[in-house]
Design an enzyme around this catalytic site. Structure first.
Site, mmCIF file in Angstrom:
data_model
loop_
_atom_site.group_PDB
_atom_site.id
_atom_site.type_symbol
_atom_site.label_atom_id
_atom_site.label_comp_id
_atom_site.label_asym_id
_atom_site.label_seq_id
_atom_site.Cartn_x
_atom_site.Cartn_y
_atom_site.Cartn_z
ATOM 1 N N CYS A 140 0.840 -1.200 0.000
ATOM 2 C CA CYS A 140 0.000 0.000 0.000
ATOM 3 C C CYS A 140 0.874 1.249 0.000
ATOM 4 O O CYS A 140 1.440 1.628 1.034
ATOM 5 C CB CYS A 140 -0.914 -0.009 1.219
ATOM 6 S SG CYS A 140 -1.872 1.508 1.358
ATOM 7 N N CYS A 176 -0.348 4.216 2.201
ATOM 8 C CA CYS A 176 -0.199 3.979 3.649
ATOM 9 C C CYS A 176 1.261 4.138 4.064
ATOM 10 O O CYS A 176 1.556 4.752 5.078
ATOM 11 C CB CYS A 176 -0.630 2.560 4.032
ATOM 12 S SG CYS A 176 -2.086 1.948 3.215
ATOM 13 N N ASP A 177 2.177 3.554 3.301
ATOM 14 C CA ASP A 177 3.564 3.446 3.747
ATOM 15 C C ASP A 177 4.553 4.355 3.015
ATOM 16 O O ASP A 177 5.653 4.584 3.519
ATOM 17 C CB ASP A 177 4.027 1.982 3.612
ATOM 18 C CG ASP A 177 3.140 1.055 4.445
ATOM 19 O OD1 ASP A 177 2.726 1.484 5.534
ATOM 20 O OD2 ASP A 177 2.845 -0.067 4.001
#
Ligand code: NAP
Length: 314
Positions: free
Chosen positions: A135, A138-139
């Protein structure tokens, strides 16, 4: 937990297909609930959407939140619990949830989407959450000004590489073929970015590091030559697998594990409809998922109205 809930329409999955189905179903005054692990599904993990009509450019998570608010404004409930079992008892569908609740519904729309495919190389599992990610939104921000790589050659991989190129020092795009599956417009943009290095035709061989990812070894598909790239993160974007395991034959699937639907989004089980990336529809696009979510809800509406006319339900 011994909770029992009953709805007219239960929607499984809170991505664009499920949330659009909820907007249509609740707006038609059916008691509607969306059971989901999160809001947005894959859409929430997409950095930027620039092909959703009427919205020139929007963060995926923001578009998903707008859809959720719209569904709730018509009275749909969004419940953060996943459906794990489904069966039919007389005219009702009876489901169990992850947290142990029993949910009954007169009609069901399955829009549970897909989950990321793994590469399957040494180090991938070991460094999951320690530099290996599925992701980018997200990261990605954890790797500001670092060197990273993206694996894959489809729209997801190129969108991820473009997003990372804005915040990272260097992005290696590793793809197993010299041609990209992604749209030409994305490929052209990626090729014009100075801090993106295209590594083709290479496949990952091993992800290495001490406590976190430190490097990835890639192998040339024709010559077998090995190359080591120093990276702090490996973003895996090689497609996805439909979330249909839990259905256990309840509806018919194709050879890829996708739910077979007709043009009205009907599945092989009467009263059960499906929409979005979980179906055998060719085009995995947000706007298509939303459109098919609407169709599924309209078909459920027709199914329920018919049963009311026949006196099966009030
Ligand atoms: P995809 O289109 O299936 O592409 C997967 C990519 O990963 C392909 O390039 C494939 O290589 C590669 N791959 C697959 N298995 C691999 C393996 N084991 N090792 C190395 N590489 C592997 O998946 P996606 O990019 O996630 O997109 C999914 C769907 O969502 C598509 O329909 C896409 O159009 C859509 N999408 C659209 C947008 C947009 O419109 N902007 C954005 C994101 C996603 P090959 O090419 O050699 O098969």
């Amino acid at each position: 937990m011994n909770i029992e809930m009953e709805y007219d329409v239960v929607i499984i999955g809170g991505g664009p297909a499920g949330l659009t189905a909820a907007i249509y179903s609740a707006r038609n005054a059916w008691k509607t609930a969306v059971f989901t692990g999160d809001v947005g599904g894959q859409l929430a993990e997409t950095p930027e959407i620039e092909n959703y009509p009427g919205v020139k450019n929007i963060e995926g998570a923001k578009l998903a939140m707008e859809m959720e608010q719209q569904a709730k404004s018509f009275g749909a409930e969004v419940i953060f619990d996943k459906i794990t079992e489904i069966k039919k008892e007389d005219v009702l569908f009876v489901m169990k949830t992850e947290f142990g609740a029993t949910v009954k519904a007169k009609a069901v729309i399955i829009a549970a989407g897909k989950h990321p495919r793994e590469i399957g190389v040494k180090g991938e599992k070991e460094f999951k959450g320690k530099g290996v990610s599925y992701c980018v939104t997200c990261d990605g921000p954890f790797f500001k000004e670092k060197d990273v790589c993206v694996v894959g050659g489809g729209n997801s991989a190129l969108t991820a590489a473009e997003y990372l190129a804005k915040i990272c020092n260097k992005v290696y795009l590793i793809h197993r073929r010299t041609e990209f599956r992604a749209e030409k417009v994305l490929v052209d943009r990626i090729k014009s970015l100075e801090n993106v290095e295209i590594v083709v035709p290479y496949v990952p061989e091993e992800i290495r590091g001490k406590d976190r990812v430190e490097e990835i070894v890639v192998k040339h598909r024709e010559t077998g030559e090995l190359k080591t790239l120093k990276v702090d993160a490996v973003f895996v974007e090689i497609g996805s697998i439909p979330n249909t395991d839990w259905l256990n034959g309840f509806v018919e699937l194709n050879e890829k594990g996708e739910i077979i639907v007709d043009r009205e989004m009907k599945t092989s089980q009467e009263g059960v409809f499906a929409a979005g990336d979980i179906t055998d529809n060719r085009d995995k696009q947000v706007v298509v998922a939303a459109g098919h979510g609407a169709t599924a809800a309209l078909s459920a509406n027709e199914y329920l109205n018919d049963l009311v006319r026949k006196g099966v339900f009030k």
